[in-house]
Design an enzyme around this catalytic site. Structure first.
Site, PDB file in Angstrom:
ATOM      1  N   SER A 413       0.852  -1.190   0.000  1.00  0.00           N
ATOM      2  CA  SER A 413       0.000   0.000   0.000  1.00  0.00           C
ATOM      3  C   SER A 413       0.884   1.234   0.000  1.00  0.00           C
ATOM      4  O   SER A 413       1.842   1.329   0.785  1.00  0.00           O
ATOM      5  CB  SER A 413      -0.908  -0.005   1.235  1.00  0.00           C
ATOM      6  OG  SER A 413      -1.660   1.182   1.305  1.00  0.00           O
ATOM      7  N   SER A 490      -5.361   6.869   1.042  1.00  0.00           N
ATOM      8  CA  SER A 490      -4.747   5.541   1.172  1.00  0.00           C
ATOM      9  C   SER A 490      -4.629   5.101   2.626  1.00  0.00           C
ATOM     10  O   SER A 490      -4.403   3.913   2.902  1.00  0.00           O
ATOM     11  CB  SER A 490      -3.363   5.535   0.517  1.00  0.00           C
ATOM     12  OG  SER A 490      -3.447   5.799  -0.864  1.00  0.00           O
ATOM     13  N   PHE A 492      -6.872   4.684   4.503  1.00  0.00           N
ATOM     14  CA  PHE A 492      -7.963   3.733   4.724  1.00  0.00           C
ATOM     15  C   PHE A 492      -7.448   2.292   4.674  1.00  0.00           C
ATOM     16  O   PHE A 492      -7.888   1.430   5.437  1.00  0.00           O
ATOM     17  CB  PHE A 492      -9.053   3.974   3.661  1.00  0.00           C
ATOM     18  CG  PHE A 492      -9.791   2.731   3.273  1.00  0.00           C
ATOM     19  CD1 PHE A 492     -10.777   2.195   4.104  1.00  0.00           C
ATOM     20  CD2 PHE A 492      -9.504   2.080   2.081  1.00  0.00           C
ATOM     21  CE1 PHE A 492     -11.441   1.036   3.732  1.00  0.00           C
ATOM     22  CE2 PHE A 492     -10.177   0.925   1.727  1.00  0.00           C
ATOM     23  CZ  PHE A 492     -11.150   0.394   2.547  1.00  0.00           C
ATOM     24  N   GLU A 493      -6.487   2.029   3.779  1.00  0.00           N
ATOM     25  CA  GLU A 493      -5.960   0.673   3.628  1.00  0.00           C
ATOM     26  C   GLU A 493      -5.239   0.224   4.898  1.00  0.00           C
ATOM     27  O   GLU A 493      -5.345  -0.932   5.325  1.00  0.00           O
ATOM     28  CB  GLU A 493      -5.037   0.610   2.418  1.00  0.00           C
ATOM     29  CG  GLU A 493      -5.756   0.946   1.111  1.00  0.00           C
ATOM     30  CD  GLU A 493      -4.801   1.062  -0.068  1.00  0.00           C
ATOM     31  OE1 GLU A 493      -3.597   0.780   0.131  1.00  0.00           O
ATOM     32  OE2 GLU A 493      -5.242   1.427  -1.165  1.00  0.00           O
ATOM     33  N   LEU A 494      -4.477   1.140   5.525  1.00  0.00           N
ATOM     34  CA  LEU A 494      -3.798   0.814   6.781  1.00  0.00           C
ATOM     35  C   LEU A 494      -4.802   0.557   7.889  1.00  0.00           C
ATOM     36  O   LEU A 494      -4.659  -0.381   8.673  1.00  0.00           O
ATOM     37  CB  LEU A 494      -2.840   1.947   7.166  1.00  0.00           C
ATOM     38  CG  LEU A 494      -2.142   1.800   8.523  1.00  0.00           C
ATOM     39  CD1 LEU A 494      -1.316   0.515   8.582  1.00  0.00           C
ATOM     40  CD2 LEU A 494      -1.251   3.011   8.807  1.00  0.00           C
TER      41      LEU A 494
END
EC number: 3.2.2.6
Length: 599
Positions: A413, A490, A492-494
């Site tokens: 990511s 991004s 959000f991915e974590l």
């Protein structure tokens, strides 16, 4: 020229000696009667005639009432520089005393005969070394010495040539050659002490009212004997020493003091025995070493004893026992020092024991050395722990990816768009790291399978549910942190990965600190906590690019253990699954947004 001059002078001097006329020398006859039962010495003085003496010594004449301060030649610097010769009986040239007779010693103007014997008989001539004027040629003395052993055995108690005076008491010094005669029969005697004339003493004995240290010295007594034909001087030499009374005590041992001695096994050892003996006229000290082992005791052969200090009242003597190497057997023995005089004996035993300090020192040094080695090994282990683990994995560990029903080794990511100026160049951007370097190193070199949305997902985007599904099917989550990432969508991915990792223990998250960033206040609390506790690998720019850099070693350390030999088949299998999942995704996404949902 200088050398030739010296050679000329030497030849001239030699001719003078060879042609030395002794007829003008004053002549004196001396008789030395020695005892064959005792050792004694004899002396000759270079006694020049008075007119020549005054010319040679440049001294003023003394009045008849004055007594000369010194024996002739003894107090004069000029008279100390004389030469002695002996005249051979066969008429050969004069011989230099110093070169031919080692038992005769010249001390200034005096000749000392160390050993008696009839071979010392002969004519002895003395003269000044330096001839400064024609008058000095005749300035010489010829002494005819006759030496013979003593034949008069009727005198049982004749005086010795070595006599003792007891300090603080009265005493007397007797002339050995006249000791058997009464004072009435004795001729007039001339006494000398250490070369000085004792003008007051004329009898055959010197009476000392109270003995002091200064009465010690060398005494010479002369008297004249004559017959109808000639007269001669009879001379005897007496060595006088001042002494104290004989000791009434046994000798005492000064060393060793203690009855035990610490030693080191295998090392050489010298044990010293020092004993103090009181004065005795007949001094026969005994100092020995014995070894006692159980019921046995025997004397040890050791080097000779030596005197290390001698005074008027006592003498300290030392004798050592030497062990080449201390053994266990020596620790069971006792070493006994034995000393004895005429009064009694004293002993001191020594027991050897192993030195404890050395053992403790060895233990201490061993402990310190071990501790230092452990600390050094710990530091080395800490510094290279990752490399050690990776090496172990290569040869010992089994593949952790077998049977876990997951398709990807890692989900990558990164920030897909930029609203902040990048601190890196375009060639080292987050996108370059994720899409170029990661596949080159982790996939191509080490056989890991990565999921990159920009590469592995069809254009048109994915939904939040799709990203969650991909993360679930991954063993690791790699998140490249930067200002663009923490402030962009991004993140959000974590957040999704953190939530999934709480339920799935096989999912491990790896943070890559690509560049410095500040945490925005809007970050969820769970993400902030994750940034503090999750393992973080720092990207160091160009230094981290090479595949053998420490950055990639740390990445491999956090990645799952994988058998790299089968990575080609796994990649093909996983790629086919991805395409199947992409086709399924397209048919199920009608009417759904391609952007991730809000969290």
């Amino acid at each position: 020229m200088l050398c030739l001059g010296w050679i000329f002078l030497w030849l001239v001097a030699g001719e003078r000696i060879k042609g030395f006329n002794i007829s003008g020398c004053s002549t004196k006859k001396l008789l030395w009667t020695y005892s064959t039962r005792s050792e004694e010495e004899f002396v000759l003085f270079c006694d020049l005639p008075e007119p020549q003496k005054s010319h040679f010594c440049h001294r003023n004449r003394l009045s008849p009432k004055q007594v000369p301060e010194h024996l002739p030649f003894m107090g004069s610097n000029d008279l100390s520089d004389v030469q002695w010769y002996q005249q051979p009986s066969n008429g050969d040239p004069l011989e230099d005393i110093r070169k031919s007779y080692p038992h005769i010693i010249q001390d200034k103007c005096t000749l000392h005969f160390l050993t008696p014997g009839v071979n010392n008989s002969g004519s002895y001539i003395c003269r000044p070394k330096m001839i400064k004027s024609p008058y000095d040629v005749a300035c010489c003395v010829k002494m005819i010495l006759e030496v013979k052993p003593q034949t008069n055995a009727s005198c049982e108690y004749s005086a010795s040539h070595k006599q003792d005076l007891l300090l603080g008491s009265t005493g007397s010094i007797s002339c050995p050659s006249l000791s058997c005669q009464s004072d009435a029969q004795s001729p007039a005697v001339t006494w000398y002490k250490n070369g000085k004339l004792l003008s007051v003493e004329r009898s055959n004995r010197i009476v000392v009212d109270e003995v002091y240290d200064y009465h010690q010295g060398t005494y010479v007594c002369d008297y004249t004997q004559s017959d109808t034909v000639s007269s001669w001087t009879v001379r005897a030499v007496v060595q006088v020493r001042t002494i104290v009374g004989d000791t009434k005590l046994k000798p005492d041992i000064l060393d060793p003091v203690e009855d035990t001695l610490e030693v080191e096994l295998g090392k050489p050892l010298t044990i010293s025995c020092k004993a103090r003996f009181g004065f005795e006229r007949v001094f026969n000290p005994v100092i020995k070493w014995y070894i006692k082992d159980s019921d046995l005791e025997w004397e040890v052969s050791v080097p000779e004893a030596k005197s290390i200090k001698s005074t008027l009242k006592d003498e300290i003597i030392e004798r050592n026992i030497i062990l080449e190497k201390v053994t266990q057997r020596d620790l069971r023995r006792k070493f006994v020092c034995f000393v004895q005089n005429s009064i009694g004996n004293t002993t001191q035993s020594v027991q050897l024991k192993e030195k404890r300090g050395v053992v403790l020192l060895y233990i201490l040094l061993g402990t310190i050395g071990t501790l230092v080695a452990v600390l050094a090994a710990s530091a080395l282990l800490y510094r290279h722990w990752i490399e050690i683990v990776l090496l172990y994995r290569t040869y010992q560990s089994k593949d952790q990816t077998l049977g876990d029903k997951k398709d990807f080794d890692a989900f990558v990511s990164y920030a897909k768009w930029s609203s902040f100026p990048s601190e890196a160049t375009s060639s080292l951007s987050e996108e370059h790291l994720a899409l170029s370097l990661f596949p080159d190193v982790l996939e191509n070199k080490y056989g890991y399978s990565l999921c990159l949305l920009e590469r592995d997902v069809a254009p048109g985007g994915v939904y939040a549910e799709d990203i969650v599904s991909i993360i679930k099917r991954s063993r690791r989550g790699i998140f490249i942190l930067s200002p663009n990432y923490v402030n962009g969508p991004s993140i959000f991915e974590l957040q999704a990965a953190v939530n999934l990792a709480l339920d799935d223990q096989t999912l491990k998250l790896i943070l890559i600190k690509f560049c410095y960033f500040q945490e925005p206040e809007s970050l969820p609390h769970l993400v902030k906590k994750a940034l503090r506790v999750l393992p973080t690998v720092t990207w160091r720019g160009l230094k981290s690019v090479p595949p053998n850099s420490r950055f990639w070693a740390k990445m491999r350390y956090h990645m799952p253990v994988k058998n790299s030999q089968g990575f080609t088949w796994n990649q093909l299998r996983i790629t086919s699954r991805i395409f199947q999942w992409k086709g399924l995704s397209r048919t199920e996404t009608t009417g759904r947004s391609s952007q991730p949902k809000e969290w």
